[in-house]
Scaffold this motif. Sequence first.
Motif: not given
Length: 542
Positions: A248-266
């Motif tokens: 639930m760390d803010t930095g971890v959540l941001v990384r997961f959000a960016v990673g998920t969006i980029a992976t779905l687009a990929w």
Amino acid sequence: MAAINPPIGRAGIAVPLRETLARARGLHLDYKWQVLLCSVVGTFMIMLDSTIVNVALPKIATIFGVSVSSAQLMLTGYMLALAVIIPATGYLSDTFGMKRLYLITMLLFTGGSALCALAWDNNSLIAFRVVQGLGGGMMSPLGMTMLFKTVPPSERNTVMGFYGLPLILAPVLGPTVGGYIVEYLDWRAIFTLNVPIGLFGIFLGARLLRESERIKGLRFDWRGFVLSAVGFASLLLGFSDAASYGWMDTGVLVRFAVGTIATLAWIWVEVTDPQPLLDLRLFKDPVFSIAMVVNFVLTAGLFGAQLLLPVFLQSYRGLGAAESGVLTMWQALAMLPAMPIVGRLVDRFGARPMLLIGMPLVALTTWQFTALSLDTPDNTLRIWLALRGVTLGMVMMPAMTTAMNAVPMHLMSRASSLTNVARQVFGSFGTAIFVTLLQSRTADHYNVLAQTVTPDSVPVQQMLAQVQQWVATQGGTVAQAQAMGMLALVRNLQLTASVMAFDDVFRITALMTLLALVPSFFLRATRPAAGPGALPRIPMGE
């Protein structure tokens, strides 16, 4: 086989060594074993380096005068370089040829290692580690591609059994060798160690490998490259940080959000692009998809369990990194003879019977560790580790080889890159999950134990009396004795809760392994096509 005599020219002078080596090579060593030798040397060096550097992290931070978190950026830079380059390996090998890419890979990694040994501060070391990662990331998918394009299907499991040895042995040797170097030698030797091995690998590749046919007119998938780099790098960093800072760390959540969006687009780009960087349409094949599910469970469980025991030995048993490595090495040593034998059995009977037999055995040998305690004898641990190593040798490579056997030959390089990306993500996911479980179970057990501890408890009174008596003999006051007694009580509760948490996580690991039985039942029980002509031979280069 007749002995080879050095050929003599008209003037009585021996023909150059190159021709003699070429003739000896053709008579004595089948080409698939030459490819295996080159792949094993490169993969072993890179896998060893990946684990050996972790041990030196505190020493490097002290020498360069930076915090451990700053020094850890050299690990992060290496991980990011892997995330960027692995997806592009298939395109690069098709475009430039596998031999040429192998030599470039070895040169990058060897040169990066030499530069790391010459690093003058933390920033220069981070930059040189990125160079290392760009070379190291290509070696494993490239080695697998060369082997699967060279070895006939009827022999693949046997050869891959040998190829899997460095994948298992290097992570265990890394902490042992790294601990010894950090304790008794200079930390720079961790990197200079790679230079002679890398030069030897370059020599072998130049002498033994044949150049593959290059595919002309390929278009580089820039959209897929950028999205995969952003997506995989963000997910890997998220999993890595989640283990340290929480999910639930803010930095971890941001990384997961960016990673998920980029992976779905990929995923959308790769499915719609006519020449994708990684062909996700491979998952339409049910054998490939099921085998990858099995690989996910095994890889996540293996990485998690490999992390747990060294942490227990070093943090709670008080062993050093080298001592812990020597003890855990028994698992890898037991796997060494098992994997080639299992490979031959899989070539004969298929992967499904071996997985259905091996999976329950892996779960059973993992369950042994649920009895782990601070008093568990080292000899008992060695037996447990050896038994688990034998059973892991039965299942690790058959699952991977089954996935690759389902791939058409012209997509082999792309499939190899895809499976290696998946292995990195699966391993990071498993590590993060098991660290989180360990922390959660430790907190739960501590809360339960704390509720049972009361001033009227006889064991508590006995321990406090012993501590207070010792403090009194040292000239301490009553207040100091009471404070020391409470501190000792809290530490004892934390230690007990941690040991119970380790046992819980090993239970979860064993049960998780059994989950892989379900998809294993659906693997098609067919044998690979036999015959030396099943695969086109790679033409001899100039």
